[in-house]
Design an enzyme around this catalytic site. Structure first.
Site, short mmCIF file in Angstrom:
data_model
loop_
_atom_site.label_atom_id
_atom_site.label_comp_id
_atom_site.label_asym_id
_atom_site.label_seq_id
_atom_site.Cartn_x
_atom_site.Cartn_y
_atom_site.Cartn_z
N LYS A 1 0.88 -1.17 0.00
CA LYS A 1 0.00 0.00 0.00
C LYS A 1 0.92 1.22 0.00
CE LYS A 1 -4.31 1.19 2.36
NZ LYS A 1 -5.09 1.57 1.21
N GLU B 1 -9.32 -5.82 -8.92
CA GLU B 1 -9.98 -5.06 -7.85
C GLU B 1 -10.35 -3.70 -8.41
OE1 GLU B 1 -7.24 -4.25 -4.63
OE2 GLU B 1 -5.61 -3.83 -6.00
N1 PXG Z 1 -7.68 -2.28 -2.91
C1 PXG Z 1 -6.97 -1.15 -2.94
C2 PXG Z 1 -6.16 -0.83 -4.13
C3 PXG Z 1 -7.01 -0.28 -1.85
O1 PXG Z 1 -6.30 0.85 -1.85
C4 PXG Z 1 -8.56 -1.81 -0.74
C5 PXG Z 1 -8.45 -2.63 -1.85
C6 PXG Z 1 -9.37 -2.25 0.44
O2 PXG Z 1 -8.53 -2.60 1.52
P1 PXG Z 1 -9.00 -2.47 3.03
O3 PXG Z 1 -7.84 -2.96 3.81
O4 PXG Z 1 -9.32 -1.03 3.28
O5 PXG Z 1 -10.19 -3.32 3.19
C7 PXG Z 1 -7.83 -0.59 -0.73
C8 PXG Z 1 -7.94 0.30 0.45
C9 PXG Z 1 -8.15 6.37 0.89
C10 PXG Z 1 -8.42 4.99 1.25
O6 PXG Z 1 -8.34 7.25 1.72
C11 PXG Z 1 -7.88 3.94 0.52
C12 PXG Z 1 -8.16 2.65 0.92
C13 PXG Z 1 -8.94 2.42 2.01
C14 PXG Z 1 -9.47 3.48 2.72
C15 PXG Z 1 -9.22 4.77 2.33
O7 PXG Z 1 -7.75 6.63 -0.24
N2 PXG Z 1 -7.64 1.66 0.19
#
Ligand code: PXG
Length: 294
Positions: free
Chosen positions: A150, A183
């Site tokens: 991430k 995704e």
């Molecule tokens: N795929 C990608 C590419 C992400 O960036 C998820 C899946 C979902 O992952 P989680 O662990 O949240 O279930 C993400 C999550 C933001 C923001 O503020 C980005 C994410 C999550 C919350 C906020 O840009 N990315």
């Protein structure tokens, strides 16, 4: 007043500044987490901390504190701002260096944490679901920058999001280089066909989402069969239901993809069940790390 944790202290948001020489700014060199707190408990904090440490390791970035100390930073940021239900952004950059790519002149990583109110989707939005398009942007190959990291370099996903915005869709679906569904720009994807839930496996190049992991557990508890398997757009278009999961959205129905209506074009019964069970689990304290308020 909003207080931000920045390199060991809490500062007012107007004074929370990083250097223009920070390699997070210059090169997108760093990692982050998006976390949520429910009713005064940080949801799956240990997993978010483990994930950011794993991402940092992958980019050879030494986080200048222990996992326990970093978890404490997250909880204190909520407590200092007296936030019980919030969105938390934890960021660790390579730190301040010079204008070269090499991080050798970056003395110490920059660590900051923001806790802010969260904009919740309305019940109507959850019921109606959302329109998604497929982006021409392919998801990063795991051999280039592994989507499991991430990282602060989200341009790939931002370009896809711009495409969605231009098409009037809420999200963009991304495929890998073989045309397999991966995704969306900030959410993992699930489809439902004949009572079985399918979601792409992590190895095809996706973020190992913490909401995704929770949904896998919740489905098992609810007795809904779930398989991690590869699928194509054909399977998405012809699914009975489709939903996305992420820290912000929790679980939200997708009711059309590239102009094809998915199932009945509303939030379907399996999605509903998963969303309700997820929200119950998130608020139960079962997965929550308690924040101590003064
Ligand atoms: N795929 C990608 C590419 C992400 O960036 C998820 C899946 C979902 O992952 P989680 O662990 O949240 O279930 C993400 C999550 C933001 C923001 O503020 C980005 C994410 C999550 C919350 C906020 O840009 N990315």
């Amino acid at each position: 007043m909003q207080y931000i944790y920045l390199n060991g202290e809490f500062v007012e948001s107007d004074n929370a500044k990083v250097s223009v020489f920070d390699h997070g700014v210059l090169y997108g060199d760093g990692v982050f987490e998006g976390i949520r707190a429910y009713s005064g408990r940080v949801f799956r904090l240990k997993e978010h901390i483990d994930r950011i440490f794993a991402a940092a390791k992958a980019i050879a970035l030494d986080i200048p504190m222990s996992k326990a100390e970093l978890a404490e930073v997250v909880k204190k940021t909520c407590a200092v701002n007296n936030l019980k239900d919030c969105y938390i952004r934890l960021v660790i950059t390579r730190g301040k260096g010079d204008l070269g790519l090499s991080p050798t002149n970056c003395d110490k990583p920059t660590v900051f944490c923001i806790a802010a109110g969260i904009k919740l989707y309305t019940a109507e939005q959850y019921e109606k679901g959302m329109a998604v398009i497929t982006s021409v942007q392919r998801r990063n190959k795991a051999t280039i920058v592994d989507p499991q990291i991430k990282s602060l370099n989200y341009l790939n996903n931002i370009l896809a999001k711009i495409e969605a915005n231009r098409a009037g869709a809420a999200e963009a679906l991304m495929l890998n280089h073989d045309g397999i569904v991966t995704e969306c720009t900030g959410d993992n994807i699930f489809i439902v066909k004949d009572g079985v839930i399918y979601t792409p496996p992590v190895y095809i190049g996706i973020l190992d989402g913490i909401t995704r992991r929770t949904v896998i557990e919740v489905a098992a508890k609810e007795g809904i069969p779930l398989k991690e398997s590869e699928f194509t757009l054909f399977n998405v278009y012809n699914a009975d239901e489709c939903f996305l999961t992420g820290t912000a959205a929790e679980a939200i129905a997708v009711t059309s993809v590239d102009g094809r209506k998915i199932g009945e074009g509303v939030c379907g019964p399996v999605t509903r069940k998963i969303l309700d069970a997820f929200q119950k689990a998130a608020r139960s304290g079962e997965y929550g790390d308690e924040i101590i308020y003064k």
